[in-house]
Structure formats: structure tokens, C-alpha cells
Design a protein around this motif. Structure first.
Motif, PDB file in Angstrom:
ATOM      1  N   ASP A   1      43.301  39.160  50.445  1.00 42.26           N
ATOM      2  CA  ASP A   1      42.874  38.741  49.112  1.00 42.26           C
ATOM      3  C   ASP A   1      41.830  37.625  49.161  1.00 42.26           C
ATOM      4  O   ASP A   1      41.885  36.745  50.038  1.00 42.26           O
ATOM      5  CB  ASP A   1      44.072  38.228  48.309  1.00 42.26           C
ATOM      6  CG  ASP A   1      44.944  39.361  47.780  1.00 42.26           C
ATOM      7  OD1 ASP A   1      44.834  40.491  48.282  1.00 42.26           O
ATOM      8  OD2 ASP A   1      45.746  39.104  46.865  1.00 42.26           O
ATOM      9  N   ASP A   2      40.933  37.652  48.218  1.00 43.73           N
ATOM     10  CA  ASP A   2      39.994  36.582  47.851  1.00 43.73           C
ATOM     11  C   ASP A   2      38.616  36.682  48.497  1.00 43.73           C
ATOM     12  O   ASP A   2      37.642  36.228  47.921  1.00 43.73           O
ATOM     13  CB  ASP A   2      40.572  35.170  48.082  1.00 43.73           C
ATOM     14  CG  ASP A   2      41.863  34.935  47.300  1.00 43.73           C
ATOM     15  OD1 ASP A   2      42.030  35.580  46.244  1.00 43.73           O
ATOM     16  OD2 ASP A   2      42.696  34.137  47.749  1.00 43.73           O
TER      17      ASP A   2
ATOM     18  N   HIS B   1      38.592  42.024  43.319  1.00 46.88           N
ATOM     19  CA  HIS B   1      39.623  41.038  42.969  1.00 46.88           C
ATOM     20  C   HIS B   1      39.132  40.233  41.765  1.00 46.88           C
ATOM     21  O   HIS B   1      39.447  39.062  41.634  1.00 46.88           O
ATOM     22  CB  HIS B   1      39.866  40.145  44.185  1.00 46.88           C
ATOM     23  CG  HIS B   1      41.110  39.301  44.153  1.00 46.88           C
ATOM     24  ND1 HIS B   1      42.272  39.675  43.512  1.00 46.88           N
ATOM     25  CD2 HIS B   1      41.379  38.099  44.716  1.00 46.88           C
ATOM     26  CE1 HIS B   1      43.185  38.727  43.695  1.00 46.88           C
ATOM     27  NE2 HIS B   1      42.660  37.756  44.408  1.00 46.88           N
TER      28      HIS B   1
ATOM     29  N   HIS C 150      38.335  35.283  39.488  1.00 42.44           N
ATOM     30  CA  HIS C 150      39.757  35.026  39.753  1.00 42.44           C
ATOM     31  C   HIS C 150      40.456  34.305  38.591  1.00 42.44           C
ATOM     32  O   HIS C 150      41.279  33.401  38.799  1.00 42.44           O
ATOM     33  CB  HIS C 150      39.903  34.183  41.039  1.00 42.44           C
ATOM     34  CG  HIS C 150      41.174  34.430  41.793  1.00 42.44           C
ATOM     35  ND1 HIS C 150      42.390  33.922  41.396  1.00 42.44           N
ATOM     36  CD2 HIS C 150      41.434  35.119  42.921  1.00 42.44           C
ATOM     37  CE1 HIS C 150      43.322  34.284  42.259  1.00 42.44           C
ATOM     38  NE2 HIS C 150      42.774  35.017  43.194  1.00 42.44           N
TER      39      HIS C 150
HETATM   40 ZN   LIG Z   1      43.612  35.887  44.908  1.00 41.72          ZN
END
Ligand SMILES: [Zn+2]
Length: 261
Positions: free
Chosen positions: A106-107, A162, A166
């Protein structure tokens, strides 16, 4: 049927490329299926820096430990698959390897390119990278660059969305969701040459409006932060994952993979 249910607003359809249309997976054959596939959730693949707080440490797996995870998975007979493979298995009964696993990151951190990607290549696994696109867009050294994303896509990695920034996506209007979801999809398509149809909710948070927007963008699967490995064909946009922590050594990983969740 599935395609009709996923009515696409004209404005979004115009925004999609011909390549995007060609990639759309088969819709459901109407059979309710339940499949157990562990989807591992990683974040940083690096030693946490000296200034790291408890959260950063918890989200960091060292390259040495990640290498041990991969060796364990290989030796235990696991084969990495893409989320679109899981989607096809859920919706149409397409075959999967005997012991499938999805590795997600993730990210979009820079260490995913520097540390995770070479180790995945070495062992012949694919990884699914959920990129927050304002990272590469902003030029921060903490995040992968557009060139690195392109290289990883060409090298067999799955470069997925994603969101743009965010944010907490709950309770937002349509314009906000288009900006965050379509915006990220278009950035990634430009960088990787492939429209991302898999999504990870920022902080695992979503509501009905987010689900509807993902359907209109023809997203196939979306992963949450809910703990588990059982997936059903009626909820491909609410997939559970197994959280990997700084403290997840190989015996802990093995227990997670074999747990009956
Ligand atoms: Zn994240």
C-alpha cells in the motif's frame, strides 16, 4: 446482468481509453462462489529510519525478513496471482493455482521499487502495488516515481490505485470521488500504460457512494483492511486481507496463511 448493472456515466466512458474497454473482465455468470485466497498487506519494505514512530515501525518489514517471507511462500508451494485472477475465479470459476497468494503493497513508497521489486523478480512472483498518485505526482523522494512505476509495470508488476491523495472517502460528493478515483486511475494509466481496475481503500474506509463510483469506473476488486482470507463472488469490492507487521516472522506468517479466517 453484470454489464448492465454497471451503468457507466457517459463522461466517465469518454475518459476511458479504448485499451481500457478491451481489458474489461468477464461479468459474473451468476454462480455464488466462496474462495479462500490469502491477500497479504505490506507497506514499507525497508528498515525503519531512526526517527520512525511506532506506526512507521509497525508498517515496516525489513528486506531481509521480506526475503524470508518469499522463500517460505515458494517452499510451501504458494504461487503469486493477480487480483484480476481472483476476480475471474470468483465471477466465472476460472482456475487458480492450488495455493494462490496475492502480495499487496500500500501507498507507493520508494522502497517498494528499490527493495520489494528486485526480490519479487528474483523469486518469480508478481506483486500488486496500490499507489497514492499524488506521491509520484508531487516528486517526493519518499514515493516511487512515474518512471519507476512504468518500469515495474513492464517487469510484470501490477500497478493499481490507492486514490489520489489518500483521503477518508466517506461522505463525499460525486465530484470529489471522481477527482480521487478517476484522477488516480488516469494518472496510473498514463504512467504504466495499463488502466488499473483494482483498488485499495485509503485506511480501509468506504461507503455506498464509493462502491457505486468504483462500479462506474469498472473496477473489478477492491481490498479493505478487514482481516481474513475468505472472499465471495457477491462482494469483490470488499475483499479482506492479512496484515503483515514488522513483527510478522516466518512462523507467524505460516500461522496467518493457515488460519481459518
Ligand atoms: Zn494507505
Amino acid at each position: 446482468m453484470g454489464l448492465l448493472r454497471w451503468a457507466v456515466p457517459a463522461v466517465l466512458l469518454l475518459a476511458s481509453s479504448a485499451a481500457a474497454i478491451a481489458q474489461i473482465a468477464p461479468s459474473s455468470d451468476g454462480t455464488l462462489r466462496r474462495i479462500r485466497v490469502p491477500i497479504l498487506m505490506y507497506h514499507y519494505i525497508s528498515e525503519p529510519p531512526a526517527y520512525a514512530d511506532v506506526y512507521r515501525i509497525d508498517l515496516s518489514v525489513s528486506p531481509a525478513l521480506f526475503r524470508e517471507h518469499l522463500a517460505y511462500l515458494r517452499d510451501a508451494g504458494y504461487m503469486s496471482i493477480r487480483l484480476e485472477d481472483l476476480y475471474a475465479a470468483l465471477q466465472t470459476g476460472a482456475a487458480l493455482p492450488q495455493k494462490p497468494v496475492v502480495l499487496t503493497f500500500d501507498d507507493g513508497y520508494e522502497d517498494n521499487y528499490t527493495n520489494a521489486y528486485p526480490l519479487l523478480r528474483e523469486i518469480g512472483f508478481t506483486g500488486t502495488f496500490f499507489v497514492m498518485t499524488s506521491g509520484p505526482d508531487g516528486g517526493s523522494p519518499d514515493y516511487m516515481t512515474p518512471a519507476q512505476i512504468a518500469e515495474m509495470a513492464a517487469g510484470g508488476m501490477q500497478m493499481e490505485s490507492h486514490s489520489r491523495d489518500h483521503p477518508d472517502l466517506r461522505g463525499r460528493d460525486g465530484d470529489f470521488l471522481v477527482y480521487q478515483l478517476l484522477g488516480a486511475q488516469e494518472s496510473l494509466a498514463a504512467w504504466s500504460g495499463r488502466v488499473p481496475y483494482q483498488f485499495a481503500y485509503p485506511a480501509g474506509q468506504y461507503d455506498d457512494a464509493v462502491l457505486a463510483m468504483l462500479r462506474s469506473l469498472q473496477v473489478q476488486t477492491a481490498v479493505t483492511t478487514r482481516q481474513g482470507a475468505l472472499h465471495t463472488s457477491d462482494a469483490p469490492l470488499e475483499l479482506a486481507r492479512l496484515r503483515i507487521r514488522n513483527t510478522t516472522d516466518v512462523p507467524t506468517l505460516a500461522a496467518l496463511l493457515e488460519s481459518n479466517s
